[in-house]
Enzyme design. Sequence first.
Site, short mmCIF file in Angstrom:
data_model
loop_
_atom_site.label_atom_id
_atom_site.label_comp_id
_atom_site.label_asym_id
_atom_site.label_seq_id
_atom_site.Cartn_x
_atom_site.Cartn_y
_atom_site.Cartn_z
N THR A 1 0.85 -1.19 0.00
CA THR A 1 0.00 0.00 0.00
C THR A 1 0.88 1.23 0.00
O THR A 1 1.75 1.39 0.85
CB THR A 1 -0.87 0.04 1.27
OG1 THR A 1 -1.54 -1.19 1.39
CG2 THR A 1 -1.86 1.17 1.20
N LEU A 2 0.69 2.11 -0.96
CA LEU A 2 1.45 3.36 -0.99
C LEU A 2 0.60 4.52 -0.50
O LEU A 2 1.04 5.36 0.24
CB LEU A 2 1.94 3.64 -2.41
CG LEU A 2 3.03 2.70 -2.93
CD1 LEU A 2 3.26 2.96 -4.40
CD2 LEU A 2 4.31 2.89 -2.16
#
Lengths: 245, 267
Positions: A23-24
């Site tokens: 997840t960015l």
Amino acid sequence: MTFTIPIDNGDSVKTAEADSQRTLYPYVTGTSIVAIKYKDGVLMASDMGGSYGSTLRYKNIERMKAIGKHSLLGASGEISDFQEILRYLDELVLNDNMWDDGNSLGPKEVHNYLTRVMYNRRNKFNPLWNTLVLGGVKNGESYLGMVSMIGVSFEDNHVATGFGNHLARPILRDEWHADLSFEDGVKLLEKCMRVLLYRDRSAINKLQIAKITEEGVTVSQPYSLKTFWEFKAFNNPTAGAEGSW
Amino acid sequence: MTKQHANWSPYDNNGGTCVAIAGSDYCVIAADTRMSTGYSILSRDYSKIHNCKADKAVLSSSGFQADVKALQKVLKSRHLVYQHQHNKQMSCPAMAQLLSNTLYFKRFFPYYAFNVLGGLDEEGKGCVFTYDAVGSYEKVGYSAQGSGSTLIMPFLDNQLKSPSPLLLPAQDAITPLSEPEAVDLVKTVFASATERDIYTGDKLEIMILKADGIRTEVMELRKTLSECWQHTLSIVLIRISTLGSLCYLELCLKFSCVVNRFSFSYL
């Protein structure tokens, strides 16, 4: 503070793939949750919006769900991660039921489980982008706690996530007291939600209030709050000083 | 493809201050109860003190509370295993070593926890161990860690006059103060730190360890400026009404400023 993800496999193909799985940033997000303990249990309020950045993409998202017999989970942040958490909890509750030993997971246990899940995901540099509120009643004892996306958790008589922490918490610190009646509790939550509606741009005027008591969980039908936009100062806002904002 | 930079940090500083003072037959461990994130307060009633239940070793940690909780859990389970294997509780110095090793184990992704371990050693004397985030530790007579440590430590150095660690023969840094005096000192330092450190405040939790058991005290820390003057005025008025003496009034005005920095609980 920027933090480089320190993975070094030596195998560049594997690294790129592993990177794309983390997840960015969040995509579809829910805004604040506000919750308080009251006489019979816990009251929780949330709106039904799911924002896609600055677009209000979804207007019918239920961000509060019952967990087992004794708990109510509310989530703000990434909606897909919330759905993932619900899947984890489904499995947890299923295993708990399969024991069939007359015991059932209480809110303290669920809160602890969630804290561990969030913390472990943070350790792997792949967080679930949520701030969770966990409320419940078991054996007459009310419980209300919160977990953030990096695993910081605590319990208190009233909690709020996101903008709620800035706008609703001060109201709650001033006006919350022990043994609130149901009506007073709802009034207090509505007061907080109204402020959020006025001041949080990702809030929408369609909210639900959930109640959890010894008897169980009830999530209200969605409804709107009455708002007032005729404050004189906003009618002609630049009247006092033309050209300024 | 350039390496992606994460736009989130796995660490956060939840603030707070921890202090411990060792005496000849007691140990005082104290911490405030405020948990913050950035400029917001998350909780005004969060305990940073963990009773290891290891022959009276009490751990107080400030820093990133998720790491602190994980650290406390690890120590708790390791202590349980120790009890199963050795049929006795861990001593305070043993727990101190375990904590150091646990912290260093995560040397390359540290627990962001600033610890003070307090307890009674095998002879019944108070002992305080102070740590950094990666496990380097030292046995001392007193210590402060956390956001208010820079405000508190110099004052403790002044008041507790620690002998130089270079002296031979090695001198104990245990304070000769009595237990009530040490508790009062702790209340004073926290009242002072609350004035100037935004992350320290709300309530103060004090644990006093002695051979016969553990006692806990909770004290409210100052909330507003007006509260301070209210207390000052109330003492002055009481004194005037009970004794009606002018010179006592002058003494009280001076005394009240000092008294305000001590525990509010008996005003």
